[in-house]
Design an enzyme around this catalytic site. Structure first.
Site, mmCIF file in Angstrom:
data_model
loop_
_atom_site.group_PDB
_atom_site.id
_atom_site.type_symbol
_atom_site.label_atom_id
_atom_site.label_comp_id
_atom_site.label_asym_id
_atom_site.label_seq_id
_atom_site.Cartn_x
_atom_site.Cartn_y
_atom_site.Cartn_z
ATOM 1 N NE ARG A 104 72.200 97.352 -90.379
ATOM 2 C CZ ARG A 104 71.172 97.177 -89.419
ATOM 3 N NH1 ARG A 104 70.992 98.132 -88.500
ATOM 4 N NH2 ARG A 104 70.334 96.489 -89.739
ATOM 5 C CG HIS A 131 66.843 95.915 -93.679
ATOM 6 N ND1 HIS A 131 67.834 94.786 -93.497
ATOM 7 C CD2 HIS A 131 66.177 95.915 -92.250
ATOM 8 C CE1 HIS A 131 68.171 94.653 -92.266
ATOM 9 N NE2 HIS A 131 67.341 95.261 -91.475
ATOM 10 C CD GLN A 134 63.146 93.170 -90.316
ATOM 11 O OE1 GLN A 134 64.405 93.380 -89.701
ATOM 12 N NE2 GLN A 134 62.485 92.076 -89.741
ATOM 13 C CG ASP A 219 61.203 101.146 -90.639
ATOM 14 O OD1 ASP A 219 61.642 101.136 -89.443
ATOM 15 O OD2 ASP A 219 62.163 101.197 -91.606
ATOM 16 C CB CYS A 259 62.193 95.934 -89.305
ATOM 17 S SG CYS A 259 62.499 97.558 -89.589
ATOM 18 N NE ARG A 287 67.060 90.257 -90.010
ATOM 19 C CZ ARG A 287 67.459 91.459 -89.388
ATOM 20 N NH1 ARG A 287 67.085 92.581 -88.790
ATOM 21 N NH2 ARG A 287 68.949 91.640 -90.021
HETATM 22 N N1 NVA Z 1 64.581 101.940 -92.064
HETATM 23 C C1 NVA Z 1 65.307 101.770 -90.855
HETATM 24 C C2 NVA Z 1 65.500 100.377 -90.482
HETATM 25 C C3 NVA Z 1 66.240 99.914 -89.305
HETATM 26 C C4 NVA Z 1 66.200 98.493 -89.161
HETATM 27 C C5 NVA Z 1 66.610 102.441 -91.101
HETATM 28 O O1 NVA Z 1 67.240 102.102 -92.059
HETATM 29 O O2 NVA Z 1 67.174 102.980 -90.047
HETATM 30 N N1 CP Z 2 65.600 95.431 -87.777
HETATM 31 C C1 CP Z 2 66.773 95.427 -87.536
HETATM 32 O O1 CP Z 2 67.599 95.417 -88.644
HETATM 33 O O2 CP Z 2 67.118 95.883 -86.601
HETATM 34 P P1 CP Z 2 68.682 96.398 -86.024
HETATM 35 O O3 CP Z 2 68.763 97.765 -86.480
HETATM 36 O O4 CP Z 2 68.643 96.436 -84.508
HETATM 37 O O5 CP Z 2 69.789 95.410 -86.581
#
Ligand code: NVA
Ligand code: CP
Length: 304
Positions: A104, A131, A134, A219, A259, A287
């Site tokens: 990540r 992502h 997800q 989101d 998500c 997930r």
């Molecule tokens: N769009 C959000 C998703 C978090 C799971 C982010 O990138 O922070």
């Molecule tokens: N939805 C998701 O990826 O959550 P986290 O940021 O908690 O991993």
């Protein structure tokens, strides 16, 4: 053996993705029945997190443990990644020690560089652009509640962000139509829109965008890395809130997904997650199962 990676949904064929979603439900049933299933005994998952996480970390770590393997959590704070060791060198070293690695991070280019220098499968666990993990869970969740998503209409509400870009890829790979309802200037990636204009449309008017929709998804307004834009975005995104009243404009069988983490009072109303159309807890649980299916597949066979 060709080393496969999962950086976006486009790395797998539609039939591979359909297989993974079905397999995720099978693995869920195995787990819920209390059966022990450990095909990945002795396998080690490296988990690199340059951004925060609750669901992704726990689902990958629990998932590999349930499959018989183990995980190593790596953050830039306490590895040489945070002290400037090149990503390519880190990939060369870690992929000689781990059997599979998830990352990540911020720039999508980072996961690409990492995978180009890795001997083992790399999984994108979120970048600024995509992502895909997800989406596996979201597609599994829709299928478990409503059957095939093929030919359905999905409405994305809010920021044209990493999740939205992945929904565009999903529209292509799972064969559905996507309506993106975002404020002007917050559209998803232009080249993705262009490449998928046969099935993705932009509709700035939210009521029109959700009319008749089978799945409404949203989101956060400011993603990780955009914290300093939060206040400005709160103003622009104000009209883009999903509520039970908005859901009433969608199809009678419509579902709502997010998500998570969610910000009540911003992208969703305070009561949205308590609405029976919201399936976010199943979505979060999936997930675990979807990523178990993904790791099992990436580590399973020579013909991959
Ligand atoms: N769009 C959000 C998703 C978090 C799971 C982010 O990138 O922070
Ligand atoms: N939805 C998701 O990826 O959550 P986290 O940021 O908690 O991993």
């Amino acid at each position: 053996m060709v080393n496969r990676h999962f950086l976006t949904l486009m790395d797998f064929t539609p039939s591979e993705l359909a297989m993974l979603v079905n397999r995720a439900t099978e693995l869920k049933n195995i787990h819920h029945q209390g059966q022990v299933y450990e095909p990945l005994k002795n396998k080690v998952l490296g988990m690199i997190f340059e951004k925060s996480s609750t669901r992704t970390r726990v689902s990958f770590e629990a998932g590999i443990a349930q499959l018989g393997g183990s995980a190593i959590f790596l953050s830039p704070r306490d590895t040489q990644l945070g002290r400037g060791e090149p990503i390519e060198d880190s990939a060369r070293v870690l992929s000689r020690m781990c059997d599979i690695i998830m990352i990540r991070t911020f720039a999508h280019e980072t996961v690409k560089n990492f995978s180009d220098n890795s001997r083992v499968p790399i999984i994108n666990a979120l970048t600024d652009d995509y992502h895909p993990c997800q989406l596996l869970a979201d597609m599994q969740t829709y299928q478990e509640h409503r059957g095939s998503i093929q030919g359905k209409t999905v409405t994305w509400v809010g920021d044209g962000n990493n999740m939205c870009n992945s929904y565009i890829n999903a529209a292509r790979q799972f064969d559905f139509n996507l309506v993106v309802s975002c404020p002007a200037g917050f559209e998803p990636m232009a080249e993705l829109l262009e490449a998928n204009k046969d099935r993705v449309t932009i509709e700035h008017d939210l009521s029109k965008a959700v009319a008749g929709s089978h799945l409404v998804v949203t989101d956060v307004w400011a993603s990780m890395g955009q914290e300093e834009e939060q206040k400005e975005r709160e103003k622009v995104f104000q009209p883009y809130q999903v509520s039970p009243e908005l859901m009433d404009l969608a199809d009678a069988e419509a579902l709502f997904m997010h998500c998570l983490p969610a910000h009540r009072g911003e992208e969703i109303s305070h009561d949205m997650l308590d609405d029976p159309r919201a399936v976010v807890w199943d979505e979060a649980e999936n997930r675990l199962h979807a990523q178990k299916a993904l790791m099992e597949y990436l580590l399973s066979n020579e013909e991959n």
